[in-house]
Motif scaffolding. Structure first.
Motif, PDB file in Angstrom:
ATOM      1  N   HIS A 169      -2.332  -2.055   5.818  1.00 58.27           N
ATOM      2  CA  HIS A 169      -2.999  -1.408   4.688  1.00 58.27           C
ATOM      3  C   HIS A 169      -4.429  -1.046   5.045  1.00 58.27           C
ATOM      4  N   MET A 170      -4.760   0.227   4.900  1.00 56.03           N
ATOM      5  CA  MET A 170      -6.091   0.717   5.226  1.00 56.03           C
ATOM      6  C   MET A 170      -6.957   0.855   3.979  1.00 56.03           C
ATOM      7  N   LEU A 171      -6.498   0.252   2.882  1.00 56.41           N
ATOM      8  CA  LEU A 171      -7.218   0.313   1.633  1.00 56.41           C
ATOM      9  C   LEU A 171      -6.965  -0.977   0.860  1.00 56.41           C
ATOM     10  N   PRO A 172      -7.896  -1.364  -0.002  1.00 57.80           N
ATOM     11  CA  PRO A 172      -7.696  -2.591  -0.779  1.00 57.80           C
ATOM     12  C   PRO A 172      -6.517  -2.454  -1.735  1.00 57.80           C
ATOM     13  N   ARG A 173      -5.999  -3.583  -2.185  1.00 60.49           N
ATOM     14  CA  ARG A 173      -4.836  -3.586  -3.066  1.00 60.49           C
ATOM     15  C   ARG A 173      -5.090  -2.898  -4.398  1.00 60.49           C
ATOM     16  N   ASP A 174      -6.333  -2.875  -4.851  1.00 63.69           N
ATOM     17  CA  ASP A 174      -6.605  -2.243  -6.139  1.00 63.69           C
ATOM     18  C   ASP A 174      -6.672  -0.712  -6.039  1.00 63.69           C
ATOM     19  N   GLN A 175      -6.580  -0.167  -4.837  1.00 65.27           N
ATOM     20  CA  GLN A 175      -6.557   1.279  -4.623  1.00 65.27           C
ATOM     21  C   GLN A 175      -5.108   1.753  -4.502  1.00 65.27           C
ATOM     22  N   VAL A 176      -4.800   2.887  -5.103  1.00 67.86           N
ATOM     23  CA  VAL A 176      -3.441   3.434  -5.049  1.00 67.86           C
ATOM     24  C   VAL A 176      -3.294   4.261  -3.773  1.00 67.86           C
ATOM     25  N   PRO A 177      -2.325   3.900  -2.920  1.00 70.60           N
ATOM     26  CA  PRO A 177      -2.098   4.689  -1.702  1.00 70.60           C
ATOM     27  C   PRO A 177      -1.344   5.976  -2.038  1.00 70.60           C
ATOM     28  N   ASP A 178      -1.373   6.925  -1.124  1.00 69.92           N
ATOM     29  CA  ASP A 178      -0.538   8.109  -1.315  1.00 69.92           C
ATOM     30  C   ASP A 178       0.157   8.553  -0.030  1.00 69.92           C
ATOM     31  N   LYS A 179      -0.089   7.833   1.074  1.00 68.09           N
ATOM     32  CA  LYS A 179       0.506   8.213   2.360  1.00 68.09           C
ATOM     33  C   LYS A 179       0.984   6.984   3.127  1.00 68.09           C
ATOM     34  N   ILE A 180       2.060   7.206   3.877  1.00 64.30           N
ATOM     35  CA  ILE A 180       2.538   6.255   4.890  1.00 64.30           C
ATOM     36  C   ILE A 180       2.543   7.024   6.208  1.00 64.30           C
ATOM     37  N   VAL A 181       1.864   6.469   7.213  1.00 65.50           N
ATOM     38  CA  VAL A 181       1.791   7.102   8.534  1.00 65.50           C
ATOM     39  C   VAL A 181       2.505   6.173   9.508  1.00 65.50           C
ATOM     40  N   VAL A 182       3.630   6.627  10.064  1.00 66.67           N
ATOM     41  CA  VAL A 182       4.397   5.807  11.005  1.00 66.67           C
ATOM     42  C   VAL A 182       3.861   6.040  12.410  1.00 66.67           C
ATOM     43  N   ILE A 183       3.536   4.927  13.083  1.00 66.27           N
ATOM     44  CA  ILE A 183       2.926   4.959  14.413  1.00 66.27           C
ATOM     45  C   ILE A 183       3.927   4.449  15.446  1.00 66.27           C
ATOM     46  N   GLU A 184       4.027   5.166  16.558  1.00 62.73           N
ATOM     47  CA  GLU A 184       4.907   4.744  17.651  1.00 62.73           C
ATOM     48  C   GLU A 184       4.362   3.468  18.287  1.00 62.73           C
ATOM     49  N   GLY A 185       5.266   2.612  18.732  1.00 62.93           N
ATOM     50  CA  GLY A 185       4.871   1.370  19.396  1.00 62.93           C
ATOM     51  C   GLY A 185       5.344   1.354  20.831  1.00 62.93           C
ATOM     52  N   ASN A 186       5.085   0.246  21.516  1.00 62.08           N
ATOM     53  CA  ASN A 186       5.562   0.071  22.896  1.00 62.08           C
ATOM     54  C   ASN A 186       7.079   0.162  22.953  1.00 62.08           C
ATOM     55  N   THR A 187       7.718  -0.348  21.894  1.00 67.63           N
ATOM     56  CA  THR A 187       9.170  -0.299  21.757  1.00 67.63           C
ATOM     57  C   THR A 187       9.469   0.111  20.323  1.00 67.63           C
ATOM     58  N   ALA A 188      10.727   0.397  20.034  1.00 67.79           N
ATOM     59  CA  ALA A 188      11.106   0.735  18.660  1.00 67.79           C
ATOM     60  C   ALA A 188      10.779  -0.415  17.715  1.00 67.79           C
ATOM     61  N   LEU A 189      10.918  -1.643  18.186  1.00 72.06           N
ATOM     62  CA  LEU A 189      10.611  -2.811  17.377  1.00 72.06           C
ATOM     63  C   LEU A 189       9.132  -2.876  16.996  1.00 72.06           C
TER      64      LEU A 189
END
Length: 196
Positions: free
Chosen positions: A66-86
């Motif tokens: 989470h890049m914002l505090p819980r009291d803030q309403v999010p509007d985006k999910i950004v999926v980031i690639e990792g070293n593996t699918a896991l």
């Protein structure tokens, strides 16, 4: 030949260079500088306005940072690639992402602005008090001492979403604006370890 224990993100090698240009995406963040991430690591940007801990992306559950505090309403999910699918994970944020190409010579090393350091420092005591009940525990990491080829155990400090210093890889300045380069490897491994 030495055995490689684990692959880690190498931010410089993941940036696409084309005639001295970097292809990066600026991800908005609250209470910290916006993040700068190699565009090639972003797998998906989806609209999502609910605060969640895991996200189902292409039949795979990925842990959420989470890049914002819980009291803030999010509007985006950004999926980031990792070293593996896991080790894929998602960032939950609000605001528009910006993709830019910037000359390597225009990216300067910088310092985290003092007010962000102060916010992180004020959260340290809160984090210490929560450590006993936290899902984020210290991890013992085995590594090889290159000088002696001996295996040593290193305690890796856990990251905290409210402590920029715990996942800051580097601060860079582009056109007089500071951006945070996160330690994606540390975040991915600790999210996966705490989620499993």
């Amino acid at each position: 030949m030495k055995k490689i224990l684990k692959h880690s993100f190498e931010a410089v090698s993941l940036l696409t260079t084309d005639n001295g240009m970097l292809d990066v995406t600026i991800v908005p963040a609250l209470n910290q500088p916006d993040w700068i991430i190699p565009s090639s690591l972003i797998l998906s940007v989806d609209d999502y306005d609910e605060h969640i801990w895991t996200y189902l992306w292409q039949q795979q559950e990925v842990a959420v940072f989470h890049m914002l505090p819980r009291d803030q309403v999010p509007d985006k999910i950004v999926v980031i690639e990792g070293n593996t699918a896991l080790h894929r994970f998602a960032l939950q944020t609000t605001g528009e992402l910006r993709q830019i190409k910037v000359r390597i010579s225009e990216v300067k090393d910088g310092q985290l602005p003092e007010h962000f350091v102060d916010v992180a420092a004020s959260n340290i005591d809160d984090n210490k008090a929560k450590d006993d009940n936290s899902i984020y525990q210290q991890n013992n990491v085995s590594t090889i001492d290159n000088r002696t080829d001996n295996k040593i155990d290193v305690i890796e400090e856990p990251f905290r979403e409210n402590d920029v210093l715990s996942y800051l890889f580097q601060t860079v300045i582009i056109e007089n604006t500071p951006y945070l380069v996160p330690d994606l490897d540390k975040i991915a491994h600790q999210l996966v370890d705490s989620d499993s």
